[in-house]
Scaffold this motif. Sequence first.
Motif, PDB file in Angstrom:
ATOM      1  N   THR A 116       0.858  -1.175   0.000  1.00  0.00           N
ATOM      2  CA  THR A 116       0.000   0.000   0.000  1.00  0.00           C
ATOM      3  C   THR A 116       0.898   1.229   0.000  1.00  0.00           C
ATOM      4  O   THR A 116       1.925   1.259   0.675  1.00  0.00           O
ATOM      5  CB  THR A 116      -0.946   0.039   1.212  1.00  0.00           C
ATOM      6  OG1 THR A 116      -1.716   1.254   1.157  1.00  0.00           O
ATOM      7  CG2 THR A 116      -0.202  -0.006   2.537  1.00  0.00           C
ATOM      8  N   ASP A 121      -3.301   3.381   5.644  1.00  0.00           N
ATOM      9  CA  ASP A 121      -3.830   2.016   5.686  1.00  0.00           C
ATOM     10  C   ASP A 121      -3.017   1.188   6.678  1.00  0.00           C
ATOM     11  O   ASP A 121      -1.825   1.447   6.885  1.00  0.00           O
ATOM     12  CB  ASP A 121      -3.724   1.359   4.301  1.00  0.00           C
ATOM     13  CG  ASP A 121      -4.685   1.961   3.294  1.00  0.00           C
ATOM     14  OD1 ASP A 121      -5.709   2.523   3.724  1.00  0.00           O
ATOM     15  OD2 ASP A 121      -4.401   1.860   2.084  1.00  0.00           O
ATOM     16  N   ARG A 136       0.675  -4.339   3.158  1.00  0.00           N
ATOM     17  CA  ARG A 136      -0.670  -4.246   3.754  1.00  0.00           C
ATOM     18  C   ARG A 136      -0.890  -5.290   4.845  1.00  0.00           C
ATOM     19  O   ARG A 136      -0.349  -6.392   4.796  1.00  0.00           O
ATOM     20  CB  ARG A 136      -1.748  -4.427   2.679  1.00  0.00           C
ATOM     21  CG  ARG A 136      -1.901  -3.237   1.751  1.00  0.00           C
ATOM     22  CD  ARG A 136      -3.106  -3.439   0.865  1.00  0.00           C
ATOM     23  NE  ARG A 136      -4.324  -3.453   1.659  1.00  0.00           N
ATOM     24  CZ  ARG A 136      -5.245  -2.488   1.628  1.00  0.00           C
ATOM     25  NH1 ARG A 136      -5.069  -1.426   0.845  1.00  0.00           N
ATOM     26  NH2 ARG A 136      -6.336  -2.580   2.353  1.00  0.00           N
TER      27      ARG A 136
END
Length: 206
Positions: A116, A121, A136
């Motif tokens: 990401t 995130d 991620r």
Amino acid sequence: MLNGQDMITMLKKFKTIFQTLMVVFVVLFCTITFLHYVDDVKARAEASIPQKPDFEHTNNQQFLDNILQCVDYVYWKNKDFEKVNVELLLAQAALESGWGDSRFAKVGKNLFGIRTYDLQDPHMLPSNTPKKWGVRVYEHECYSIEHYIKILNNGANFEDYRKLREDGIDDPMILVETLGAYASDKDYFPKIKSIIKKIRKSYKIN
């Protein structure tokens, strides 16, 4: 002492009571039987719904089994998904996650090294060196698999993959050559092909 008429009247009352009890018994029996049937149908239906595995594994076969269970769950959850080649999916998951034993797999539940670039995130950094991207983090491994399938189905870098699939080509040894965006080193394709051969030879995936 009861006379004949009283005896007849009493017998009629007993008969009415008996018939009423029989009707109640039959209704109760049918109701209970129906409820058991409904519960059984419901239980069978629930049992047929794919579930997310706990993803505990002590060997490679269990790791692959967990992934296959996730794949079933993802396709059940997203009935409009185009299916991707499962052998290629398994091989990439094995390579990218170290057969489920990498830090990113164990902590981040990320089986494909999906990155990401939005550091808001949930993510993990590959090292202590500040980076512009992170790996991620997912709530469950199945969501990592779901994201991988979405990437192959919609990612701009995988149009060649989708074109081959549309042309009816489903050989992972060919499809992998379209995944240059995934190649983290020059030996990426040979490594994936080697794992596919290993899976075919040593493990059960059907």
